[in-house]
Design an enzyme around this catalytic site. Structure first.
Site, mmCIF file in Angstrom:
data_model
loop_
_atom_site.group_PDB
_atom_site.id
_atom_site.type_symbol
_atom_site.label_atom_id
_atom_site.label_comp_id
_atom_site.label_asym_id
_atom_site.label_seq_id
_atom_site.Cartn_x
_atom_site.Cartn_y
_atom_site.Cartn_z
ATOM 1 N N ASP A 92 -31.256 4.778 -16.317
ATOM 2 C CA ASP A 92 -30.240 3.834 -16.808
ATOM 3 C C ASP A 92 -30.680 3.131 -18.095
ATOM 4 O OD1 ASP A 92 -32.276 2.445 -15.541
ATOM 5 O OD2 ASP A 92 -30.970 1.325 -14.190
ATOM 6 N N TYR A 115 -39.659 3.071 -23.870
ATOM 7 C CA TYR A 115 -39.484 4.001 -22.750
ATOM 8 C C TYR A 115 -38.072 4.593 -22.765
ATOM 9 C CZ TYR A 115 -38.440 5.337 -17.912
ATOM 10 O OH TYR A 115 -38.019 5.993 -16.791
#
Ligand SMILES: NC(=O)c1ccc[n+]([C@@H]2O[C@H](COP(=O)([O-])OP(=O)(O)OC[C@H]3O[C@@H](n4cnc5c(N)ncnc54)[C@H](OP(=O)(O)O)[C@@H]3O)[C@@H](O)[C@H]2O)c1
Length: 265
Positions: A92, A115
């Site tokens: 997500d 990330y």
């Protein structure tokens, strides 16, 4: 499931996938480095997989981009060369989290963390190498009572016991999901012909603090011991997933539980 190859098999999700898939599944750890196409080719030749579920990654560190993005591209090329169906795990946090409604598959990808950048790059490389691949974006993965705790749960327990000084974000909202539920749903999705991106999170959207409180209460500790604060502006804050498309492909007994049910005492 026979003919299944799982990368990241020593990891939190990989372990649950191996357990759910049964004894015929083959697991790869970092001993087969996803950055090494020749090592992958040899492992894929040995296993001759029909389905590959790619979970291997590193969240932090100087190697994260090469492992998460280039490594995913390598896995996708190896899967395609082997004629195997690929299910790639994404996150997500490819989204900025600046909206107000649950995120749909076609919402614009715009990561705001390093990330998240690696996972967004991985998605592009996987779909380029293997346009038939299925990419599953999931959310915070937890174990729940009776299961090995995830890093998220270990942090909450350590904070509640006063072993670590942590403030949990009150406005970072995620569709946390139980690892066995996720594994079962992934195995079922692997047997469909779904391709492209699917979202798959749990039905309860909770803040990091709310999740930590559920974890701590289920362990018989005092949730009031936990402290919260707003997330800094550079975090993906509002990332609940709209999992409607994935749920429509799954039998009701493969629908993930919400974390309120998972941690109910
Ligand atoms: N955990 C979450 O809350 C969360 C949330 C959203 C999405 N996801 C996604 O879910 C997937 C699985 O997450 P997880 O929490 O199960 O991960 P994890 O527990 O950190 O496990 C990572 C796995 O990747 C392997 N690995 C690391 N570097 C490698 C390399 N260079 N080559 C081959 N394998 C390597 C590790 O092997 P060793 O043990 O041998 O080092 C380990 O098996 C990831 O794709 C992640 O992006 C996770």
């Amino acid at each position: 499931m026979s003919g299944l190859l799982i990368t990241g098999a020593s990891g939190f999700l990989g372990t649950a996938l191996l357990a759910a898939a049964g004894p015929d599944a083959v697991g790869l750890t970092s001993a087969t480095d996803v950055r090494d196409p020749e090592a992958l080719a040899a492992a894929f030749a040995d296993a001759a997989p029909a389905v590959v579920i790619h979970t291997a990654y590193r969240q932090h560190g100087p190697d994260a981009a090469a492992i998460n993005a280039d490594g995913a591209g390598n896995v996708a090329r190896a899967a395609r060369a082997a004629g195997a169906r690929l299910v790639h795990l994404s996150s997500d946090v490819v989204f900025p989290g600046d909206g107000t409604r649950p995120l749909r598959e076609d919402d614009p990808v715009r990561p705001v963390t390093a990330y998240g950048e690696t996972k967004a790059a991985a998605e592009r490389l996987v779909l380029t190498a293997d346009p038939g691949a299925l990419l599953v974006r999931t959310s915070l993965i937890v174990g729940g009572p009776g299961h090995a705790p995830s890093p998220h749960e270990r942090l909450a327990l350590a904070a509640a016991r006063g072993e670590q000084d942590v403030q949990f974000f009150t406005d970072e909202i995620r569709s946390a999901i139980q690892v066995g539920d996720l594994a079962a749903a992934l195995l079922a999705l692997a047997e469909t012909d779904a391709r492209g991106v699917l979202h798959l999170g749990g039905p309860d959207a909770v803040s990091r603090l709310q999740l930590a409180e559920l974890v701590v209460a289920a362990a018989g500790l005092d949730p009031a011991a936990l402290r919260g604060r707003p997330a800094p502006p550079d975090r993906p804050r509002h990332c609940p997933l709209d999992s409607g498309r994935a749920l429509a492909l799954l039998a009701p007994d493969r629908h993930p539980r919400g974390v309120r049910a998972v941690f109910a005492r």
